[in-house]
Design an enzyme around this catalytic site. Structure first.
Site, mmCIF file in Angstrom:
data_model
loop_
_atom_site.group_PDB
_atom_site.id
_atom_site.type_symbol
_atom_site.label_atom_id
_atom_site.label_comp_id
_atom_site.label_asym_id
_atom_site.label_seq_id
_atom_site.Cartn_x
_atom_site.Cartn_y
_atom_site.Cartn_z
ATOM 1 N N ASN A 90 0.855 -1.188 0.000
ATOM 2 C CA ASN A 90 0.000 0.000 0.000
ATOM 3 C C ASN A 90 0.890 1.237 0.000
ATOM 4 O OD1 ASN A 90 -2.697 1.423 0.439
ATOM 5 N ND2 ASN A 90 -1.487 2.222 2.144
ATOM 6 N N TYR B 248 0.111 10.128 4.148
ATOM 7 C CA TYR B 248 -0.238 10.370 5.548
ATOM 8 C C TYR B 248 0.745 11.407 6.085
ATOM 9 C CZ TYR B 248 -2.090 5.685 4.583
ATOM 10 O OH TYR B 248 -2.723 4.599 4.017
ATOM 11 N N ARG B 249 0.242 12.530 6.527
ATOM 12 C CA ARG B 249 1.130 13.601 6.965
ATOM 13 C C ARG B 249 2.040 13.108 8.095
ATOM 14 N NH1 ARG B 249 -3.863 16.319 10.002
ATOM 15 N NH2 ARG B 249 -3.259 15.901 12.164
ATOM 16 N N TRP C 265 -1.651 7.818 10.753
ATOM 17 C CA TRP C 265 -2.447 6.741 10.192
ATOM 18 C C TRP C 265 -3.867 6.821 10.741
ATOM 19 C CZ3 TRP C 265 2.123 2.995 11.164
ATOM 20 C CH2 TRP C 265 2.890 2.870 9.987
ATOM 21 N N ASP D 183 -5.446 21.887 8.652
ATOM 22 C CA ASP D 183 -5.783 20.804 7.730
ATOM 23 C C ASP D 183 -6.598 21.261 6.533
ATOM 24 O OD1 ASP D 183 -5.844 18.078 6.890
ATOM 25 O OD2 ASP D 183 -5.867 17.477 8.991
#
Length: 481
Positions: free
Chosen positions: A170, A174-175, A188, A284
């Site tokens: 995968n 993800y920051r 996550w 965000d």
């Protein structure tokens, strides 16, 4: 069209007048964000290459995907709908019925085979190898984006993990908040595949190998954020877009394979036995700060990079931002997949201003009573659509991209009690409005024309439109008016 490196993409943009080189010295703390944000809000602004970044010898590329044409070029096409049409044609391919059909299939099968990722012995991403005391994340020009952010965040990391049982790879974005020179938090979220892999390693009581790629061909950065079906390799999606398989090279310190054309690779591990660290706040993509929360710690044991790498990054915040165009690509390219499951669907629109998952507008050919509500329930059960908060269903002749028309239809076509539905279900990890984290209510609006069986006892009125003969007459007179 494919790019052997991020520099290739930079050169491509510069040749087309779509890149601005900034030689003035600027700080990665807030200043790059302010410049990039002003320009992306202005619209039709170029990609930005900062060549003199305080505290780092590496240049920074930002806003590279912040227009529809640049997003299309990154995916190897001139228009996003062109790639969507190619995907639709591939999906509609039928099994050959005879020898002639089999012969005709050979070129297409060869083309599909060329999309597959390929393992290679070496890659430019490992030109320089830094280990032990030489590992220092502070040497990278990692941005502190907003004033209340907890620190610098890597915002375009391609986080590579592997299912410990199936070995299926995968790649997700993800920051990563930088905690010190050799570790970051790993954001996550609970609904993401990376988190599932982490939980599997935790059950096993084993350390989890992790690799992070930054840069390289931008098609893979987009594929990493795309809502692919679980188990579908992001490298395959990127290979389909670029019409060339992604080359992968084995990490120096673990068995994971990483894109050979990347600019930087961070190798390391997450230990599920360790306590989580506090991550955030972070400004965000919702336009709000997400609060501090506990997430796993990623230990960086090795950094490799190209000889002359470019640090590829983005910012998120109050829309519109660069991710608006990444979301537009998802909307257009994945429409054929939606139509494959629901052939009655005509079009879809997920407005960037609604942060994509908060609002989706779907047009469909209505075929029976309750069709609109059936579509709502079906979509809320599909993959990442489970986090959608507001779903609007309109008729096939409504332009879902024209919000003026959508508002006109919705406000005129609904009886609120009959046509608005509320259900409970999963919401996005970052949603701040739900009474409880991860679960909340959703609203569905059936703005289709109503049938008698849907408790409508009157005649549905016709739209006000001019007749064809008058239009033709005025067309002929128009140049003289």
């Amino acid at each position: 069209m494919s790019f052997r490196s991020l520099k290739d993409f930079v050169d491509f943009l510069e040749e087309r007048g779509e890149l601005k080189r900034i030689k003035t010295k600027v700080s990665p703390k807030l200043e790059i964000t302010e410049i990039a944000d002003r320009l992306v809000k202005k619209g039709d602004s170029p990609a930005l290459l900062f060549e003199n970044v305080e505290g780092s010898k590496f240049p920074v590329l930002i806003n590279a995907l912040a227009s529809e044409k640049r997003m299309a070029w990154a995916l190897g096409c001139e228009k996003l709908d062109d790639l969507a049409d190619e995907l639709a044609a591939l999906i509609k391919t039928q099994p050959p019925q005879g020898l002639r059909d089999k012969i005709k299939m050979i070129p297409k099968l060869k083309q599909i085979a060329s999309f597959m990722p390929k393992r290679v012995a070496s890659g430019d991403c490992q030109d320089v190898v830094l280990r032990d005391k030489d590992v220092d994340l502070s040497q990278l020009p990692i941005l502190t984006c907003w004033p209340k952010d907890a620190g610098p965040f890597i915002t375009f990391p391609l986080v590579i993990t592997q299912d410990p049982d199936t070995k299926i790879r995968n790649i997700g974005i993800y920051r990563m908040q930088v905690l010190d020179k050799t570790s970051t938090a790993m954001h996550w979220q609970i609904h993401k595949t990376g988190r599932r892999h982490f939980e599997q390693y935790r059950e096993r009581g084993e350390k989890m190998p992790v690799a992070v790629a930054i840069g390289g061909d931008p098609s893979l950065t987009w594929a990493a954020c795309a809502p692919l079906p679980d188990g579908v390799d992001e490298c395959l999606m990127a290979g389909f877009a670029r019409k060339k398989g992604v080359e992968l090279v084995k990490c120096k310190t673990n068995d994971l394979y990483v894109p050979a054309d990347a600019d930087f690779i961070l190798e390391g591990f997450v230990d599920p036995k360790e306590d989580f660290v506090i991550e955030g706040p972070f400004g965000d993509h919702t336009g709000y700060y997400t609060p501090p929360e506990s997430f796993p710690r990623f230990h960086v044991t090795t950094i490799t990079h190209r000889k002359n790498p470019i640090y590829f990054t983005t910012i998120v915040g109050r829309p519109p931002m660069e991710d608006a165009w990444m979301g537009k690509a998802v909307e257009r390219i994945f429409l054929p997949l939606l139509k494959m499951t629901f052939p009655e669907v005509v079009d879809m629109h997920v407005p960037a201003v609604a942060c994509f998952h908060n609002l989706a507008i779907i047009s469909l050919h209505k075929q029976y009573p309750g069709h609109g509500k059936k579509m709502m329930m079906s979509l809320w059960g599909m993959g990442q659509m489970m986090t959608n908060k507001c779903l609007i269903i309109v008729d096939h002749d409504v332009d879902v991209h024209n919000l003026y028309e959508v508002v006109w239809r919705v406000t005129n076509n609904i009886d609120a009690k009959r046509d608005i539905s509320f259900v409970e279900g999963p919401v996005d990890h970052l949603d701040h409005a739900s009474p409880h984290q991860f679960i909340g209510s959703k609203m569905g609006i059936d703005a289709t024309r109503k049938l008698p069986e849907e408790e409508y006892y009157r005649r549905w009125p016709d739209d006000v439109e001019m007749d064809a003969a008058t239009k033709t007459r005025i067309d002929a007179l128009w140049k003289d008016l």
